[in-house]
Design an enzyme around this catalytic site. Structure first.
Site, PDB file in Angstrom:
ATOM      1  N   ILE A   1      10.529  59.968   1.742  1.00  0.00           N
ATOM      2  CA  ILE A   1      10.451  61.383   1.400  1.00  0.00           C
ATOM      3  C   ILE A   1      10.208  61.482  -0.099  1.00  0.00           C
ATOM      4  O   ILE A   1      10.952  60.896  -0.891  1.00  0.00           O
ATOM      5  CB  ILE A   1      11.736  62.135   1.784  1.00  0.00           C
ATOM      6  CG1 ILE A   1      11.978  62.043   3.297  1.00  0.00           C
ATOM      7  CG2 ILE A   1      11.660  63.595   1.347  1.00  0.00           C
ATOM      8  CD1 ILE A   1      13.282  62.669   3.747  1.00  0.00           C
ATOM      9  N   CYS A   2       9.145  62.167  -0.480  1.00  0.00           N
ATOM     10  CA  CYS A   2       8.812  62.396  -1.888  1.00  0.00           C
ATOM     11  C   CYS A   2       8.677  61.061  -2.625  1.00  0.00           C
ATOM     12  O   CYS A   2       7.971  60.172  -2.184  1.00  0.00           O
ATOM     13  CB  CYS A   2       9.868  63.308  -2.518  1.00  0.00           C
ATOM     14  SG  CYS A   2       9.415  64.011  -4.120  1.00  0.00           S
TER      15      CYS A   2
END
Length: 326
Positions: free
Chosen positions: A111-112
């Site tokens: 994530i990210c």
């Protein structure tokens, strides 16, 4: 039935919001008998204990790095304290030792900026990947062997998946639930989480740009018009006419707002419609192709094969057991 185990790796500096996304999304799905489809646990790179977050509190993590060896899926949320991973593209000894517990064949996701961990570990070499749009240029410079796409919300490359910033982690996790158990299960999770089950376009629409003239038209009405008649042939000029724009202006404005071209968006919507019909109805493949706007079963097969890697019949067999296939 043994639930699919998702292990979330908590590192110092982790963002609490992103740390919680997998627990919220994967913690909801259940089968027809009420049994959890996933088991979600959190692991640290160190022995069990507190892990700093980027907020004014720490989280108490009950599992050390050994829990990674039990994972079917490992998810790496973003951290603001990645140190040499973010600055030089190399793993710390502690992080490398933790990742060594992951079994071959385990599904990996980030994530990210958690993508930097997967990249530094070599999991993304020669693969496509994404991250927050503000970090995409840096990711590409640091890891030139990766094909970075800054415009999408997430990338599914089979056993390795990456997402854009922050809330795109929700899109990614919902996508994995959809991939594992179908749209009906993913849509129910989305409803309970009060988020859209599928967001249009990519993260290009969130990149800062000068404020547009308030008198400028948008493409919202054209999209609503198209969604109401996906089963019909839809030409680009037809959509442009709904906004009283030239085709050229409409195409540029559409891409700015949605992040993909009108044609790509229409195909995405038709694939989603076909998936829903294959899961929730007994319609023949020919009828599903017609109702989703593909025209012919052959055209739908080609598009589903490209988007999902399976044929319509195989998709229905997976997500609608016991249904008579046509």
């Amino acid at each position: 039935m043994k639930p699919h185990r998702v292990v979330v790796l908590a590192m110092d500096g982790v963002l609490p919001f992103e740390l919680g996304i997998p627990h919220r999304i994967f913690g909801r799905p259940r089968d027809a008998r009420g049994r959890h489809l996933y088991e979600v646990v959190t692991g640290s790179v160190r022995p069990p204990g507190p892990v700093r977050t980027d907020a004014d509190f720490a989280v108490q993590v009950e599992h050390g790095p050994e829990v990674l060896a039990t994972a079917d899926t490992v998810i790496v949320p973003a951290s603001y304290e990645l140190g040499p991973v973010f600055e030089q593209g190399v793993l710390t000894g502690e992080l490398a030792a933790a990742l060594a517990h992951i079994r071959p064949g385990t599904r990996l996701a980030s994530i990210c900026t958690g993508v930097y961990v997967l990249a530094a570990a070599g999991y993304l070499d020669g693969r496509p990947a994404t991250t927050h749009w503000a970090d995409s240029d840096r990711l590409q410079r640091l890891f030139p062997q990766i094909r970075v796409d800054p415009d999408v919300l997430f990338i599914d490359d089979g056993d390795v998946l990456t997402s854009a910033g922050v809330a795109a982690g929700i899109d990614l996790c919902l996508h994995m639930v959809r991939r594992d158990h179908g749209t009906a299960v993913a849509n129910e999770v989305a409803r309970r989480t009060v988020v859209p089950p599928h967001r249009d376009g990519g993260q290009a629409q969130y990149i800062h740009r000068p404020v547009p003239d308030p008198q400028q038209s948008t493409t919202t009405s054209a999209r609503a018009w198209a969604l109401a008649r996906l089963h019909e042939p839809i030409q680009l000029r037809d959509m442009a006419e709904q906004e009283a724009m030239s085709v050229r202006t409409f195409t540029r404005r559409f891409r700015e707002e949605v992040g993909v071209s009108p044609g790509q968006w229409l195909t995405q919507q038709r694939v989603e419609r076909a998936r829903h019909l294959l899961e929730s109805t007994d319609l023949s493949v020919d009828q599903v192709a017609h109702d989703a706007g593909f025209g012919t079963a052959q055209s739908m097969r080609q598009h589903l094969q490209a988007a999902l890697g399976v044929t319509p019949t195989a998709y229905r067999r997976t997500f609608r057991a016991g249904v008579r296939h046509s």
